[in-house]
Design a protein around this motif. Sequence first.
Motif, PDB file in Angstrom:
ATOM      1  N   GLN A   1      64.942  67.382  -7.708  1.00  0.00           N
ATOM      2  CA  GLN A   1      65.019  68.592  -8.523  1.00  0.00           C
ATOM      3  C   GLN A   1      66.147  69.533  -8.091  1.00  0.00           C
ATOM      4  OE1 GLN A   1      61.895  71.368  -7.940  1.00  0.00           O
ATOM      5  NE2 GLN A   1      61.228  70.372  -6.073  1.00  0.00           N
ATOM      6  N   VAL A   2      66.776  69.239  -6.949  1.00  0.00           N
ATOM      7  CA  VAL A   2      67.909  70.055  -6.517  1.00  0.00           C
ATOM      8  C   VAL A   2      69.006  70.062  -7.579  1.00  0.00           C
ATOM      9  CG1 VAL A   2      69.811  70.112  -4.854  1.00  0.00           C
ATOM     10  CG2 VAL A   2      67.477  69.836  -4.060  1.00  0.00           C
TER      11      VAL A   2
ATOM     12  N   ASP B   1      75.353  68.502  -4.684  1.00  0.00           N
ATOM     13  CA  ASP B   1      73.916  68.161  -4.696  1.00  0.00           C
ATOM     14  C   ASP B   1      73.588  67.244  -3.531  1.00  0.00           C
ATOM     15  OD1 ASP B   1      73.484  69.616  -6.921  1.00  0.00           O
ATOM     16  OD2 ASP B   1      73.562  67.937  -8.316  1.00  0.00           O
ATOM     17  N   ARG B   2      74.537  66.344  -3.244  1.00  0.00           N
ATOM     18  CA  ARG B   2      74.289  65.370  -2.185  1.00  0.00           C
ATOM     19  C   ARG B   2      74.129  66.047  -0.831  1.00  0.00           C
ATOM     20  NH1 ARG B   2      78.283  60.568  -1.153  1.00  0.00           N
ATOM     21  NH2 ARG B   2      77.343  60.351   0.881  1.00  0.00           N
ATOM     22  N   PHE B   3      74.960  67.042  -0.591  1.00  0.00           N
ATOM     23  CA  PHE B   3      74.890  67.753   0.687  1.00  0.00           C
ATOM     24  C   PHE B   3      73.488  68.353   0.877  1.00  0.00           C
ATOM     25  CE2 PHE B   3      75.304  71.694   3.147  1.00  0.00           C
ATOM     26  CZ  PHE B   3      75.949  71.227   4.274  1.00  0.00           C
ATOM     27  N   ILE B   4      72.979  68.982  -0.176  1.00  0.00           N
ATOM     28  CA  ILE B   4      71.674  69.637  -0.077  1.00  0.00           C
ATOM     29  C   ILE B   4      70.557  68.603   0.023  1.00  0.00           C
ATOM     30  CG2 ILE B   4      70.076  71.191  -1.258  1.00  0.00           C
ATOM     31  CD1 ILE B   4      72.539  72.539  -2.500  1.00  0.00           C
ATOM     32  N   LYS B   5      70.654  67.556  -0.792  1.00  0.00           N
ATOM     33  CA  LYS B   5      69.624  66.510  -0.739  1.00  0.00           C
ATOM     34  C   LYS B   5      69.589  65.854   0.637  1.00  0.00           C
ATOM     35  CE  LYS B   5      69.745  65.065  -5.552  1.00  0.00           C
ATOM     36  NZ  LYS B   5      70.266  64.009  -6.413  1.00  0.00           N
ATOM     37  N   ASN B   6      70.781  65.550   1.156  1.00  0.00           N
ATOM     38  CA  ASN B   6      70.827  64.935   2.480  1.00  0.00           C
ATOM     39  C   ASN B   6      70.146  65.809   3.511  1.00  0.00           C
ATOM     40  OD1 ASN B   6      72.133  62.727   1.602  1.00  0.00           O
ATOM     41  ND2 ASN B   6      74.154  63.297   2.370  1.00  0.00           N
ATOM     42  N   SER B   7      70.360  67.130   3.376  1.00  0.00           N
ATOM     43  CA  SER B   7      69.766  67.997   4.385  1.00  0.00           C
ATOM     44  C   SER B   7      68.240  68.007   4.251  1.00  0.00           C
ATOM     45  CB  SER B   7      70.391  69.385   4.320  1.00  0.00           C
ATOM     46  OG  SER B   7      69.495  70.326   3.814  1.00  0.00           O
TER      47      SER B   7
ATOM     48  N   THR C   1      64.927  77.894  -3.898  1.00  0.00           N
ATOM     49  CA  THR C   1      65.822  77.742  -5.047  1.00  0.00           C
ATOM     50  C   THR C   1      67.020  78.679  -4.937  1.00  0.00           C
ATOM     51  OG1 THR C   1      63.939  77.184  -6.394  1.00  0.00           O
ATOM     52  CG2 THR C   1      65.916  77.788  -7.559  1.00  0.00           C
ATOM     53  N   GLN C   2      66.741  79.938  -4.584  1.00  0.00           N
ATOM     54  CA  GLN C   2      67.787  80.956  -4.476  1.00  0.00           C
ATOM     55  C   GLN C   2      68.846  80.538  -3.447  1.00  0.00           C
ATOM     56  OE1 GLN C   2      68.781  83.615  -5.858  1.00  0.00           O
ATOM     57  NE2 GLN C   2      69.948  84.682  -4.291  1.00  0.00           N
ATOM     58  N   GLN C   3      68.358  80.117  -2.271  1.00  0.00           N
ATOM     59  CA  GLN C   3      69.269  79.676  -1.205  1.00  0.00           C
ATOM     60  C   GLN C   3      70.154  78.523  -1.650  1.00  0.00           C
ATOM     61  OE1 GLN C   3      67.462  78.380   2.453  1.00  0.00           O
ATOM     62  NE2 GLN C   3      66.301  80.289   2.501  1.00  0.00           N
ATOM     63  N   PHE C   4      69.494  77.543  -2.295  1.00  0.00           N
ATOM     64  CA  PHE C   4      70.261  76.366  -2.718  1.00  0.00           C
ATOM     65  C   PHE C   4      71.250  76.756  -3.809  1.00  0.00           C
ATOM     66  CE2 PHE C   4      66.463  73.693  -1.254  1.00  0.00           C
ATOM     67  CZ  PHE C   4      67.036  73.522  -0.009  1.00  0.00           C
ATOM     68  N   GLY C   5      70.861  77.726  -4.674  1.00  0.00           N
ATOM     69  CA  GLY C   5      71.770  78.221  -5.696  1.00  0.00           C
ATOM     70  C   GLY C   5      73.013  78.815  -5.054  1.00  0.00           C
TER      71      GLY C   5
ATOM     72  N   LEU D   1      60.535  58.502   1.162  1.00  0.00           N
ATOM     73  CA  LEU D   1      60.554  58.276  -0.290  1.00  0.00           C
ATOM     74  C   LEU D   1      59.958  59.467  -1.028  1.00  0.00           C
ATOM     75  CD1 LEU D   1      59.636  54.549  -1.008  1.00  0.00           C
ATOM     76  CD2 LEU D   1      61.765  55.765  -1.442  1.00  0.00           C
ATOM     77  N   GLY D   2      58.854  59.997  -0.483  1.00  0.00           N
ATOM     78  CA  GLY D   2      58.229  61.181  -1.084  1.00  0.00           C
ATOM     79  C   GLY D   2      59.212  62.334  -1.172  1.00  0.00           C
ATOM     80  N   SER D   3      59.979  62.525  -0.109  1.00  0.00           N
ATOM     81  CA  SER D   3      60.930  63.641  -0.113  1.00  0.00           C
ATOM     82  C   SER D   3      62.102  63.356  -1.050  1.00  0.00           C
ATOM     83  CB  SER D   3      61.431  63.918   1.297  1.00  0.00           C
ATOM     84  OG  SER D   3      62.340  62.917   1.695  1.00  0.00           O
ATOM     85  N   VAL D   4      62.468  62.080  -1.170  1.00  0.00           N
ATOM     86  CA  VAL D   4      63.563  61.733  -2.089  1.00  0.00           C
ATOM     87  C   VAL D   4      63.174  62.131  -3.512  1.00  0.00           C
ATOM     88  CG1 VAL D   4      64.783  59.806  -3.168  1.00  0.00           C
ATOM     89  CG2 VAL D   4      64.542  59.886  -0.699  1.00  0.00           C
ATOM     90  N   ILE D   5      61.891  61.889  -3.848  1.00  0.00           N
ATOM     91  CA  ILE D   5      61.429  62.227  -5.189  1.00  0.00           C
ATOM     92  C   ILE D   5      61.516  63.729  -5.425  1.00  0.00           C
ATOM     93  CG2 ILE D   5      59.394  62.268  -6.690  1.00  0.00           C
ATOM     94  CD1 ILE D   5      58.665  59.530  -5.326  1.00  0.00           C
ATOM     95  N   SER D   6      61.047  64.536  -4.440  1.00  0.00           N
ATOM     96  CA  SER D   6      61.098  65.981  -4.693  1.00  0.00           C
ATOM     97  C   SER D   6      62.514  66.530  -4.553  1.00  0.00           C
ATOM     98  CB  SER D   6      60.116  66.758  -3.827  1.00  0.00           C
ATOM     99  OG  SER D   6      59.883  66.130  -2.627  1.00  0.00           O
TER     100      SER D   6
END
Lengths: 225, 373
Positions: B359-360, B292-298, B279-283, B351-356
């Motif tokens: 929360q990003v 958000d898209r950049f982080i989700k894509n990664s 969480t800290q890193q993504f913050g 799909l499983g990872s898309v769901i989690s």
Amino acid sequence: MTGLVLKNVTKSFKEGDSTVDALKNVSLSVNPGEFIAIIGPSGSGKSTLLSIAGALLQPSKGEVLVNDTNIGQMKEKELSSFRLTDIGFILQTSNLIPYLNVLDQLLLVCKMKGKVTAKEVKFAKALLKDLGLGQKLSKFPNELSGGERQRVAIARAFVNNSNVILADEPTASLDSNRAFEVVKQIRYEVKERNKAAVMVTHDERMLEFCDKVYRMEDGVLTLER
Amino acid sequence: MFLAIKEMKHSKTRFAMIGAIIMLIAWLVFILSGLGNGLSTLAAATMKNIDGDLFIYEEGSEGTMMKTKVSGAIADDIEGKYGVKEAAKFGQSTIIVHNPKITDSKVNEDVAFLGIEPGKFIEPKVIEGKQLSNDNLFGVVIDESLADKGYSIGDKFEVTSSDITLEVVGITKGETFNHLPTVFVNVETWQSYAFAAPGSDNGLESPVAMIALQGENVDADAIASNYDAIETVTKSDAIMGMPGYKEESATIYMMLAFLFAISAVIIAVFFYVFILQKTQQFGVMKAIGASDRFIKNSIISQVFVLSLGSIIAGIGLTYLTALVFPEGMPFNLDFKMVLIYAVVLLIVSVLGSVISARQVTKIDPLTAIGRVE
């Protein structure tokens, strides 16, 4: 004018039933090439001011102009791309990405914009060399000293070549010598590259390097020097 | 992709462990599918091999092989009508055979005794010996699995509880029926065995179990209304009507469905915890200006690369284990099927990872500011 301008900025937070003003009618302007410091006890609103200037928070009242762009009306998405291109954050040392080497820390910022160009790689390397990290490009954060890590954080803030630089307690967790070194380097880069820079700190020893010093107390900003 | 690969290179052990779990799940999926395929081959290989477009069964049998009896005269009559090019009679019984040549403890074998017309499209090709012919009514073509038990061309063997003696003239392969090895015989010989008891033919003329039809645009409705006491079924219904087939495949598919659901949950939970840790890193990244898209894509590309690698390793492991499985185990890997399950597993894990990764969006970039340690 370019640089950073805050006009009559108020920020209120809801705390239970009452609202608390973290910033009260704050005005501030920083010209390019100017390096100012904001000091004050914790809880005084320094971080809130930095967050508003850095497009992380929206003011409740007042205007925030970065390079003549009013960021008060922007949506979340616009804000994040605005931060990417127009604001450089110098965060605390712990905010480097642990699995990226020194050069990649900088290139990550370029990556967020799209493809990394050869020009950007060259600029990032020059920046790191400037900060005395030319030999450490492939080191990971855990292989660097505290001072070196903070210098990487400085380089990362400059890599997008934005006009505004915001530093959040850059000398926290550094000893005096290293702290002086780091602040001198921020000053050098700010002057060299003609940026408008704001540093939030509670370390009074660092103030001699700043052009102006403001004090923040209970949400009110006053010019001290 | 940039972050995804760099992170995996940096924390090898952590990702190797998750990869190993995905690989084991993939392994289990492939082994199960191999077993399912093996079982269904055992149950219905012959039925699957029949290249028929429509099948005539007894009315009310609902495509169940064990319940059907129709008149063979229909087959002779129907050719050239209602779009039917060729009609082939098919009869089946389960018999016990005894080969005097074999003297070890297991002298008797259960086999499926299948009556067909020589030269029709349902006759399997022999890999050794001769096809069936009308000149030798007691010559039979046997499946390889029976040949493996010692039966060979030229052997004469007896059908117990009757006076019929059969002679092996050819060997075919991949023909099992109702979990038993097959013995193909001329349909007339089969009829004389199956309806030896008077009255057991229900008064039908030349009775057989079912008739397979071949032809473009076969008119099922016209056939059903023009002949008495029959119904038409499609090939897939006919396969479903094989004894045990539906039950076996339902069991296997049930297990596979659960496996897919469980693997989706496991992967989603893993990456949920990962994201919580970071969480800290993504913050920080969001403060710097990452969308958000950049982080989700990664995150998603990381799961994709990891799952792809692990599933390929799982396929390798499956083929390795297949080598050491005991002979006679109904295990049959179909590469096309393995590929399909691999793709499904990949989609499920992504799909499983898309769901989690969703929360990003909730991570506040403010976490990066004003945090003195």
